[in-house]
Scaffold this motif. Sequence first.
Motif, PDB file in Angstrom:
ATOM      1  N   UNK A 291       0.840  -1.109  -0.081  1.00 38.29           N
ATOM      2  CA  UNK A 291      -0.095   0.073  -0.142  1.00 38.29           C
ATOM      3  C   UNK A 291       0.680   1.368   0.062  1.00 38.29           C
ATOM      4  N   UNK A 292       0.415   2.179  -0.694  1.00 33.47           N
ATOM      5  CA  UNK A 292       1.250   3.516  -0.841  1.00 33.47           C
ATOM      6  C   UNK A 292      -0.070   4.768  -0.744  1.00 33.47           C
ATOM      7  N   UNK A 293       0.215   5.764  -0.039  1.00 30.86           N
ATOM      8  CA  UNK A 293      -0.492   6.750   0.296  1.00 30.86           C
ATOM      9  C   UNK A 293      -0.567   7.631  -1.200  1.00 30.86           C
ATOM     10  N   UNK A 294      -1.494   8.180  -1.806  1.00 34.54           N
ATOM     11  CA  UNK A 294      -1.564   8.763  -3.011  1.00 34.54           C
ATOM     12  C   UNK A 294      -0.193   9.564  -3.215  1.00 34.54           C
ATOM     13  N   UNK A 295       0.092  10.328  -2.343  1.00 34.44           N
ATOM     14  CA  UNK A 295       1.115  11.307  -2.591  1.00 34.44           C
ATOM     15  C   UNK A 295       2.566  10.981  -2.635  1.00 34.44           C
ATOM     16  N   UNK A 296       2.595   9.626  -2.598  1.00 35.69           N
ATOM     17  CA  UNK A 296       3.972   9.063  -2.882  1.00 35.69           C
ATOM     18  C   UNK A 296       3.990   8.027  -3.853  1.00 35.69           C
ATOM     19  N   UNK A 297       3.092   7.622  -4.313  1.00 31.84           N
ATOM     20  CA  UNK A 297       2.648   6.515  -5.438  1.00 31.84           C
ATOM     21  C   UNK A 297       3.402   7.123  -6.891  1.00 31.84           C
ATOM     22  N   UNK A 298       4.280   6.153  -7.085  1.00 27.20           N
ATOM     23  CA  UNK A 298       5.113   6.328  -8.199  1.00 27.20           C
ATOM     24  C   UNK A 298       6.595   7.037  -7.829  1.00 27.20           C
ATOM     25  N   UNK A 299       6.795   7.523  -6.575  1.00 24.37           N
ATOM     26  CA  UNK A 299       7.970   7.940  -6.147  1.00 24.37           C
ATOM     27  C   UNK A 299       8.425   6.984  -5.239  1.00 24.37           C
ATOM     28  N   UNK A 300       7.736   6.412  -4.333  1.00 26.76           N
ATOM     29  CA  UNK A 300       8.477   5.465  -3.295  1.00 26.76           C
ATOM     30  C   UNK A 300       8.156   4.286  -3.416  1.00 26.76           C
ATOM     31  N   UNK A 301       9.192   3.200  -3.056  1.00 26.17           N
ATOM     32  CA  UNK A 301       8.952   2.025  -3.263  1.00 26.17           C
ATOM     33  C   UNK A 301       9.280   1.223  -2.053  1.00 26.17           C
ATOM     34  N   UNK A 302       8.319   0.304  -1.497  1.00 25.81           N
ATOM     35  CA  UNK A 302       8.761  -0.350  -0.259  1.00 25.81           C
ATOM     36  C   UNK A 302       9.222  -1.739  -0.655  1.00 25.81           C
ATOM     37  N   UNK A 303      10.157  -2.161   0.092  1.00 30.26           N
ATOM     38  CA  UNK A 303      10.391  -3.746  -0.023  1.00 30.26           C
ATOM     39  C   UNK A 303      11.049  -4.253   1.186  1.00 30.26           C
ATOM     40  N   UNK A 304      10.903  -5.497   1.380  1.00 28.82           N
ATOM     41  CA  UNK A 304      11.048  -6.275   2.586  1.00 28.82           C
ATOM     42  C   UNK A 304      12.126  -7.307   2.373  1.00 28.82           C
ATOM     43  N   UNK A 305      13.100  -7.554   3.141  1.00 32.96           N
ATOM     44  CA  UNK A 305      13.787  -8.896   3.220  1.00 32.96           C
ATOM     45  C   UNK A 305      13.295  -9.541   4.421  1.00 32.96           C
TER      46      UNK A 305
END
Length: 118
Positions: free
Chosen positions: A59-73
């Motif tokens: 999930x991303x809040x609208x204001x960060x979509x396309x700019x932020x990427x979450x990833x988990x290891x």
Amino acid sequence: DVQLQASGGGLVQAGGSLRLSCSGSGFTFDDYVIGWFRQAPGKEREGVSCVSSSENITYYRDSVKGRFTIANDNAKNTLYLQMNSLKSEDTAVYYCAKGVAFDNMDYWGKGTQVTVSS
């Protein structure tokens, strides 16, 4: 004991990038929703992004979509947030947290300051 520690913040010019890391211990990442939140001066804390490995949902809040990427290891119990095209309005203290849902987090780590200069 459960621990979460965010790192990677700093001062960056608008348009720049930062990568935040959140190292966790004392629990299994796979079993929880893990997310990033932020709080700017004078504003309420807001959710930025989260991931549920068990449900394969991000999930991303609208204001960060396309700019932020979450990833988990999950093998390293580490969560990342790649932040590109940063804007001054992204300036805040960023926290990572865990819980059973994005609106039901039960543990918060110490934050890391992100400052974007315009």
